[in-house]
Design a protein around this motif. Structure first.
Motif, PDB file in Angstrom:
ATOM      1  N   HIS A 132     -11.247   4.031   0.486  1.00 24.06           N
ATOM      2  CA  HIS A 132     -10.221   4.654   1.330  1.00 24.06           C
ATOM      3  C   HIS A 132     -10.145   3.973   2.687  1.00 24.06           C
ATOM      4  O   HIS A 132      -9.062   3.607   3.164  1.00 24.06           O
ATOM      5  CB  HIS A 132     -10.547   6.144   1.505  1.00 24.06           C
ATOM      6  N   TYR A 177      -9.685  13.196  -4.135  1.00 27.42           N
ATOM      7  CA  TYR A 177      -9.815  13.859  -2.847  1.00 27.42           C
ATOM      8  C   TYR A 177      -9.631  15.374  -2.965  1.00 27.42           C
ATOM      9  O   TYR A 177      -8.687  15.857  -3.603  1.00 27.42           O
ATOM     10  CB  TYR A 177      -8.780  13.330  -1.851  1.00 27.42           C
ATOM     11  N   ALA A 203     -14.568  13.271  -1.019  1.00 25.77           N
ATOM     12  CA  ALA A 203     -14.176  12.254  -1.993  1.00 25.77           C
ATOM     13  C   ALA A 203     -15.237  12.170  -3.084  1.00 25.77           C
ATOM     14  O   ALA A 203     -16.420  11.966  -2.800  1.00 25.77           O
ATOM     15  CB  ALA A 203     -14.023  10.897  -1.300  1.00 25.77           C
ATOM     16  N   GLU A 212      -6.943   1.255   3.728  1.00 31.58           N
ATOM     17  CA  GLU A 212      -6.090   1.657   4.847  1.00 31.58           C
ATOM     18  C   GLU A 212      -6.477   0.997   6.170  1.00 31.58           C
ATOM     19  O   GLU A 212      -5.824   1.230   7.187  1.00 31.58           O
ATOM     20  CB  GLU A 212      -6.120   3.180   5.001  1.00 31.58           C
TER      21      GLU A 212
END
Length: 273
Positions: A132, A188, A158, A136
């Motif tokens: 993640h 998530y 997560a 990102e």
């Protein structure tokens, strides 16, 4: 009702964005047509300010602006990117560190991100958290649970998808006060301040945008979008949406990889010239 009276509120991941996190040329063109006709557009996402801003900036570079404040943190905040100003938000209860300590003791493998207004603190790392943060390009700080300060807006857990039902049951059995939960993606599960959802935030957004809920079209694909879709005057589900989302929607369009958002805009413009 004509297009100039409409506000389109779109989820990001799985909706506005393709699977590989792009905003397709077709969606960009449709948004430009919609805004040229007087329609207004904004986003509703589980992302933080930092995480959402890269896509807001990408849209702006293409000549597409957010005409209304955005719903962020899965409904725990409303932020105006035009003025870089937080308009409304809620906070996690002060008991959050104690809650997280119990969670980590029972599920030592779960990834835990605690999101504040301008920063993300990781208190338990795993491969889902790593992916993640890397995908990102999110800045973060490692932190011990005992060192967390008050003011967090939400917590993201997560873990493997098949473990989420068991994990969700554990959380419900703890009877933690001041929090709500939502499954926001395949890996998530989130803890939010009590009562927060994109649907609740949509009611606040309508006041800031000076529109009625009947004038709002909302579209999404996952469980965290259901309340928003039900609250809006026109609720739409993507073709890739979960069945529960499609069942809550007034209309289902094509998938996020088949320009479903552009299809929805075309429908709105034909229905509301």
């Amino acid at each position: 009702m004509n297009v100039s009276e409409m506000l389109l509120v779109s989820d990001m991941d799985g909706t506005l964005l393709t699977t590989d996190k792009r905003i397709s040329d077709q969606n960009q063109a449709a948004l430009k047509r919609f805004q040229a006709a007087g329609g207004r557009f904004t986003i509703a996402t589980g992302r933080s300010i930092v995480s959402a801003s890269r896509y807001v900036n990408a849209l702006r570079e293409k000549g597409i602006k957010l005409d209304a404040p955005a719903i962020l943190f899965n409904g725990a905040a409303i932020y105006d990117f035009r003025q870089d100003q937080m308009l409304w938000h809620t906070r996690m209860p002060e008991e959050l560190p104690a809650y997280l300590a119990r969670v980590k003791a029972q599920f030592p493998e779960v990834g835990i991100e605690v999101l504040y207004e301008e920063k993300t603190k990781v208190v338990n790392h795993n491969r889902f958290v790593r992916d993640h943060l890397e995908i990102e390009s999110l800045p973060y700080q490692m932190a011990d649970i005992k060192d967390l300060v008050p003011g967090a807006i939400k917590t993201l857990f997560a873990l493997e998808h098949e473990k989420i039902p068991c994990f969700a049951r554990f959380l419900e059995e703890q009877h933690f006060t001041g929090v709500s939960y939502v499954e926001s993606a395949e890996f998530y599960y989130e803890m939010l301040p009590f009562g927060n959802s994109k649907g609740e935030a949509l009611s606040h957004l309508a006041q800031y945008a000076k529109v009625s809920l009947d004038q709002i079209a909302a579209v999404g694909d996952y469980n965290n979008d259901i309340e928003m879709i039900r609250t809006a005057g026109l609720g739409a589900a993507m073709g890739n949406a979960l069945d529960a989302v499609k069942n809550a929607a007034d209309r289902t369009v094509s998938t996020n990889d088949q320009d479903g958002l552009a299809e929805l805009i075309e429908y709105m413009m034909n229905r509301c010239p």
